[in-house]
Design an enzyme around this catalytic site. Sequence first.
Site, PDB file in Angstrom:
ATOM      1  N   ASP A 146       0.881  -1.152   0.000  1.00  0.00           N
ATOM      2  CA  ASP A 146       0.000   0.000   0.000  1.00  0.00           C
ATOM      3  C   ASP A 146       0.932   1.219   0.000  1.00  0.00           C
ATOM      4  O   ASP A 146       2.079   1.120   0.419  1.00  0.00           O
ATOM      5  CB  ASP A 146      -0.864  -0.034   1.270  1.00  0.00           C
ATOM      6  CG  ASP A 146      -1.566   1.275   1.509  1.00  0.00           C
ATOM      7  OD1 ASP A 146      -2.290   1.723   0.602  1.00  0.00           O
ATOM      8  OD2 ASP A 146      -1.374   1.870   2.594  1.00  0.00           O
TER       9      ASP A 146
ATOM     10  N   GLU B 163      13.613   8.953  27.520  1.00  0.00           N
ATOM     11  CA  GLU B 163      14.014   8.695  28.906  1.00  0.00           C
ATOM     12  C   GLU B 163      15.143   7.686  28.964  1.00  0.00           C
ATOM     13  O   GLU B 163      14.914   6.489  28.864  1.00  0.00           O
ATOM     14  CB  GLU B 163      12.812   8.179  29.705  1.00  0.00           C
ATOM     15  CG  GLU B 163      11.693   9.184  29.772  1.00  0.00           C
ATOM     16  CD  GLU B 163      10.642   8.809  30.800  1.00  0.00           C
ATOM     17  OE1 GLU B 163      11.000   8.089  31.770  1.00  0.00           O
ATOM     18  OE2 GLU B 163       9.496   9.217  30.636  1.00  0.00           O
TER      19      GLU B 163
ATOM     20  N   ASP C 290      -0.011   5.006   0.824  1.00  0.00           N
ATOM     21  CA  ASP C 290      -0.219   6.035   1.849  1.00  0.00           C
ATOM     22  C   ASP C 290      -0.243   5.437   3.246  1.00  0.00           C
ATOM     23  O   ASP C 290      -1.034   4.536   3.526  1.00  0.00           O
ATOM     24  CB  ASP C 290      -1.523   6.776   1.564  1.00  0.00           C
ATOM     25  CG  ASP C 290      -1.461   7.493   0.239  1.00  0.00           C
ATOM     26  OD1 ASP C 290      -0.847   8.560   0.189  1.00  0.00           O
ATOM     27  OD2 ASP C 290      -1.987   6.956  -0.771  1.00  0.00           O
TER      28      ASP C 290
HETATM   29 MG    MG Z   1      12.333   9.065  34.961  1.00  0.00          MG
END
Ligand code: MG
Length: 387
Positions: A11, A317, A13
Amino acid sequence: MVQDVACVIWDLDGTVLDTESLVCEVSRSVLAAHGAELTPEAVKAGIGKRPIEAWQAVVDQLQLTSVTAQQLYDESEPLLTARWGEAKLMPGAGRLLRHLRRCGVPMAVATSTPRRTFERKMGGAACADLAGSFSAATCGDEVERGKPAPDCFTATAQRMGVDPARCLVIEDAPSGLQAAAAAGMRVVVVPSLPRIEYPQPDPAATSGCCQLLSSLLDFRPERLGLSPFDDLVEGTIPLDPVWRLRGTVVRGFGRGSKELGIPTANLPPASLHGQLADAVTGIYYGWASVGASPAVYPTAISVGYNPFYKNKEKTVEPWLLHEFEADFYDEELRLAVVGYIRPEADFTTLEDLVARIHRDADVTRAALQNSNLAAYKNDDVLKPRSV
Ligand code: MG
Ligand code: ADP
């Protein structure tokens, strides 16, 4: 019996190209002018369909009476035409296309996009080196019925001279999945938009969804009988280019240390400079350094949505794999993110989650032994700035 893959049908898009964020942006502004709002349900109803049918689905879903699908189409089309060239590749799409091409796997496109728009999209900078990847393309205006009808997939298999049972489809949209399943093809579903639900994948299915992936970074060709990637390091994907970032460590919820025994330093979203805007959420790794010290540490990194920022901004993080004597809030943290490990996952128990993060740490240490990745330890981004 599942048969060998003889052709991969893409596919376009939301699978090869990230046009869906453009479409959503433009659709949102066009609808706003009519006092309407693009809801997730409306996106789900329209995604993957031919433009006018997509607008009709949106009109129906939102029960709009003041404006027609045709009007919305007429208003949005020029705005989109001016912007198709901006569309970027979906994460992992270029890597997978180049790999399958190198392995000689026949490939084609089956898209709801009309031919003229298809040419515009493929003419963008993102597709510059992909032109030769596809032996055929079937566009939305070249078949009688659009997705979710099977026409474009059936026509593509015919053109490629391949039995539908030996076609593997890569799709992001429910309508595309339905179309390919109706054509008797197996489908790897890689959702491009959050909050759309898909059926449970069945790896043994001879048609329909056989795998559901977070992104194309998680595509493992060998699970489908195709040649494996040769760029993996300890099962991880080296990033090219690597991400370099610096930021001041801010306070999070204090959950990392307290609940998991795994402290993660939070960087403010502003320090990410948009380089992560397109990044797949998941677990990455790299090198980090902190404050005035030039010492560099292996680091496992979670990229995701922190509820603190109301899910709008991606956060990064890092868990530095080193015992520090004290916290380092308000100090500068510098990161070179060099590889991708895995998608985010739901864990049923805290123990499972903690065990998995420790495995991520082991993978991080092992992968960073690789000489190419070890070299980033000396990257300029990790050097403390002289004061
Ligand atoms: Mg943290
Ligand atoms: P918060 O939610 O405020 O980020 P955490 O419990 O996740 O709290 O702890 C993260 C903080 O712990 C960091 O901001 C940093 O000051 C400190 N820290 C100490 N050792 C580490 C480490 N090895 N990796 C990351 N952060 C650490």
